[in-house]
Design an enzyme around this catalytic site. Sequence first.
Site, mmCIF file in Angstrom:
data_model
loop_
_atom_site.group_PDB
_atom_site.id
_atom_site.type_symbol
_atom_site.label_atom_id
_atom_site.label_comp_id
_atom_site.label_asym_id
_atom_site.label_seq_id
_atom_site.Cartn_x
_atom_site.Cartn_y
_atom_site.Cartn_z
ATOM 1 C CG LEU A 72 -1.889 1.193 1.308
ATOM 2 C CD1 LEU A 72 -2.813 1.262 0.092
ATOM 3 C CD2 LEU A 72 -2.713 1.124 2.596
ATOM 4 N NE ARG A 108 12.008 1.161 7.769
ATOM 5 C CZ ARG A 108 11.376 0.082 8.221
ATOM 6 N NH1 ARG A 108 11.529 -0.300 9.477
ATOM 7 N NH2 ARG A 108 10.594 -0.613 7.431
ATOM 8 C CE LYS A 124 10.820 -4.197 1.442
ATOM 9 N NZ LYS A 124 10.765 -4.328 2.917
ATOM 10 C CE LYS A 171 -3.906 -1.793 11.844
ATOM 11 N NZ LYS A 171 -4.764 -1.926 10.651
ATOM 12 C CG PHE A 209 -6.296 -3.969 1.461
ATOM 13 C CD1 PHE A 209 -7.020 -2.907 1.977
ATOM 14 C CD2 PHE A 209 -4.943 -4.030 1.712
ATOM 15 C CE1 PHE A 209 -6.410 -1.928 2.740
ATOM 16 C CE2 PHE A 209 -4.313 -3.060 2.472
ATOM 17 C CZ PHE A 209 -5.046 -1.999 2.985
ATOM 18 N N GLY A 215 -6.429 -18.669 1.967
ATOM 19 C CA GLY A 215 -5.220 -19.381 1.576
ATOM 20 C C GLY A 215 -4.855 -19.272 0.113
#
Length: 288
Positions: free
Chosen positions: A21, A41, A50, A144, A166, A178
């Site tokens: 996302l 990072r 990445k 959360k 989603f 699954g």
Amino acid sequence: MREDNSALKTRVLVVGGTGSLGRRIVTACLAEGHETYVLQRPEIGVDLEKVQLLHSFKRLGARLVEASFTDHQSLVSAVKQVDVVVSAMSGVHFRSHNILVQLKLVEAIKEAGNIKRFLPSEFEMDPPRMGHAIPPGRETFDQKMEVRNAIEMAGIPHTYIVGACFAAYFVGNLSQMGTLIPPKKKVNIYGDGNVKVVFADENDIAKYTAKTLNDPRTINKTVYLRPADNILTQMELVKIWEKLTGKELEKTNIFANDFLADIEGKSRSFIYIVTKQTFWIIFLLRLP
């Protein structure tokens, strides 16, 4: 006369920008014309995909900001460069599970003192409404809420974006556990299949986020993503697929007691793998 929207643009830092996302939020913020920063990072190490993704953001106009969650001052320095922070850190057990790492981000925002709004990693079901959730899924909702409480106790302006299922996880596979591939012959229907669920494409979630982050109407509010045409039952979803393929699927109803009995017999690692899907299937079953 052409409307000048320059005053509406803002400097935004996306944390978790290389995730499923997060990468969409980065591109949506750029598309909205926001001055977009992406946290880079050092822990990314030699993850080539990445690294390439971050450089693709840079080519699109984003700015990369180096900081680490193990270095508090680097986080403070990063957030001091922007007006808004959006976190898209993963809460999915079969990937990294980083919800509580956001507490370090909260501390950095509190010390920096300049952030006009923080959007923590939410985007799915509203945690205060998930008191009935069962382990291990309950862990994510509790975490959360811990992050929310820290944000509010620190007096940080915020917006929570929640309420959408989603599409990548639940539409193409007709909400089967699954797998992300649509069934060819048989489909499991959870409960009677007639509970309404909000399905949203991840790109649309990202667009709503980019449009919400500087909307004065949403400050210190919870924003629910509920596109009217995307509110469907599982049975409606299956019927759409059957119409597209011209084939009728064999349907098996799975009710709450059977579902819980089945996952009790699974290993904990299996339950973690299907945690994201289990959240929504529990909702479809209307468990108490």
